[in-house]
Design a protein around this motif. Structure first.
Motif, mmCIF file in Angstrom:
data_model
loop_
_atom_site.group_PDB
_atom_site.id
_atom_site.type_symbol
_atom_site.label_atom_id
_atom_site.label_comp_id
_atom_site.label_asym_id
_atom_site.label_seq_id
_atom_site.Cartn_x
_atom_site.Cartn_y
_atom_site.Cartn_z
ATOM 1 N N TRP A 158 18.865 -43.710 -27.775
ATOM 2 C CA TRP A 158 19.644 -43.865 -29.000
ATOM 3 C C TRP A 158 18.808 -43.603 -30.241
ATOM 4 C CZ3 TRP A 158 17.813 -47.593 -32.342
ATOM 5 C CH2 TRP A 158 16.897 -48.495 -31.817
ATOM 6 N N LEU A 159 17.476 -43.738 -30.096
ATOM 7 C CA LEU A 159 16.586 -43.530 -31.235
ATOM 8 C C LEU A 159 15.883 -42.178 -31.175
ATOM 9 C CD1 LEU A 159 15.185 -44.646 -33.780
ATOM 10 C CD2 LEU A 159 13.495 -45.723 -32.286
ATOM 11 N N ILE A 186 8.333 -44.623 -23.726
ATOM 12 C CA ILE A 186 9.284 -45.348 -24.571
ATOM 13 C C ILE A 186 10.514 -44.504 -24.908
ATOM 14 C CG2 ILE A 186 9.562 -46.471 -26.818
ATOM 15 C CD1 ILE A 186 6.614 -47.211 -26.702
ATOM 16 N N ASP A 198 13.559 -44.824 -22.562
ATOM 17 C CA ASP A 198 14.341 -46.061 -22.594
ATOM 18 C C ASP A 198 15.003 -46.290 -23.942
ATOM 19 O OD1 ASP A 198 13.546 -46.621 -19.988
ATOM 20 O OD2 ASP A 198 11.693 -47.602 -20.683
ATOM 21 N N ALA A 199 14.783 -45.395 -24.902
ATOM 22 C CA ALA A 199 15.382 -45.552 -26.229
ATOM 23 C C ALA A 199 15.988 -44.231 -26.666
ATOM 24 C CB ALA A 199 14.336 -46.045 -27.231
#
Length: 318
Positions: A161-162, A155, A158-159
């Motif tokens: 930005w977080l 995960i 794909d994230a």
């Protein structure tokens, strides 16, 4: 010749208002089960708990690599542990993860347990879904989250930005956060089950009386539900503390004590010393420290909370 006639006094009957005890018989007398009933469990506990504990205690004063004969070294293993910075840091990390587990899981488990004890719509279906992590082993859960949080294929990739660079296991703060999160995800359903059973045992007459007095849901929760969950809360916290002090599989699979030794807790350090460095004497000393610490903390919690007195939570229900 005169005859003296004496009238026989009637036998004294039972006094008015007194109850006559039925004659004791073997059929009606119910006694406490004898020791023979507990003998199989006592033998099993002695063989697989007491005996290994005694062997570990003896081995903590030995030097043994697992192959030759153990050599008595006295307090050398203990003195080296006291001067070992990794050991001292592992104790601090173990206490930190234990406190985080208790602080996060306790309120979450109480809220979910009280909710699951109700009669809401679809409650049973949601409870079954939520209890799924309870059916999985700690190894399976750790492997699952290791794959989900992989910085390249999980995960975080794909994230960005977080999660930034996605390597949640590369820094101590994020690695400890992952360990706390995974433990919460896995063990909260178990403690929720404890609070669910305790909440269902609360007499409904207490809530009915509170409604008559005009108490709302929040006042009923804080003045009735929480006090009645006191014994369940203490039991749950003791299990959390012992579980936190002995956590091993999650650290082994997720971080392996890294980065460096930033997540090396005491249980993992025991494994590292005994089965990687083949220093079974020092590993046994660490294991004994964990046993003593868990026992002392549990006894302190029981004594301070008054749980040993086992006061009833059913007062006022009749």
């Amino acid at each position: 010749m005169t005859t003296k006639i004496t009238s026989a006094r009637p036998a004294a009957g039972p006094r008015k208002g007194s109850r006559r005890r039925p004659p004791a018989s073997s059929a009606t007398t119910v006694g406490r089960p004898g020791f023979a009933w507990a003998l199989p469990a006592a033998v099993f506990f002695a063989l697989f708990a007491i005996t290994p504990l005694i062997m570990v205690a003896v081995l903590s004063f030995m030097s043994w690599d697992g192959l030759g004969s153990p050599e008595f070294v006295g307090m050398d293993n203990w003195s080296r542990l006291m001067d070992d910075p990794v050991m001292l840091n592992s104790v601090w990390l173990t206490l930190l993860l234990t406190v985080l587990g208790v602080a996060i899981q306790t309120p979450l488990s109480i809220v979910l347990g009280v909710w699951a004890a109700g009669h809401q719509r679809n409650r049973a279906v949601l409870s079954v879904i939520y209890f799924i992590p309870l059916l999985l082993s700690a190894t399976a859960v750790s492997v699952l989250w290791r794959a989900l949080l992989d910085p390249n294929f999980g995960i975080p990739a794909d994230a960005a930005w977080l999660f930034g660079d996605g390597n949640l296991f590369g820094e101590q703060a994020t690695a400890i956060g992952v360990l706390a999160f995974v433990s919460t995800w896995q063990f909260t359903p178990f403690h929720t089950l404890i609070y669910q059973g305790a909440a269902r045992a609360i007499p409904q007459v207490l809530y009915q009386a509170a409604e008559i007095d005009g108490a709302g849901r929040y006042r009923q929760f804080f003045h009735i539900t929480l006090p009645q969950l006191r014994n369940a809360m203490i039991t749950s916290m003791i299990l959390m503390i012992v579980g936190g002090l002995t956590t091993f599989e999650t650290v082994l699979i997720l971080t392996q004590g890294g980065p460096g030794t930033d997540t090396t807790i005491s249980a993992y350090y025991m494994y590292d010393k005994a089965f990687k460095s083949f220093d079974f004497g020092t590993g046994s000393a660490i294991a004994l420290v964990l046993v003593i610490a868990a026992t002392i903390i549990s006894l302190v919690v029981v004594k301070v909370s008054g749980y040993d007195k086992m006061r009833s939570t059913m007062e006022g229900s009749s």
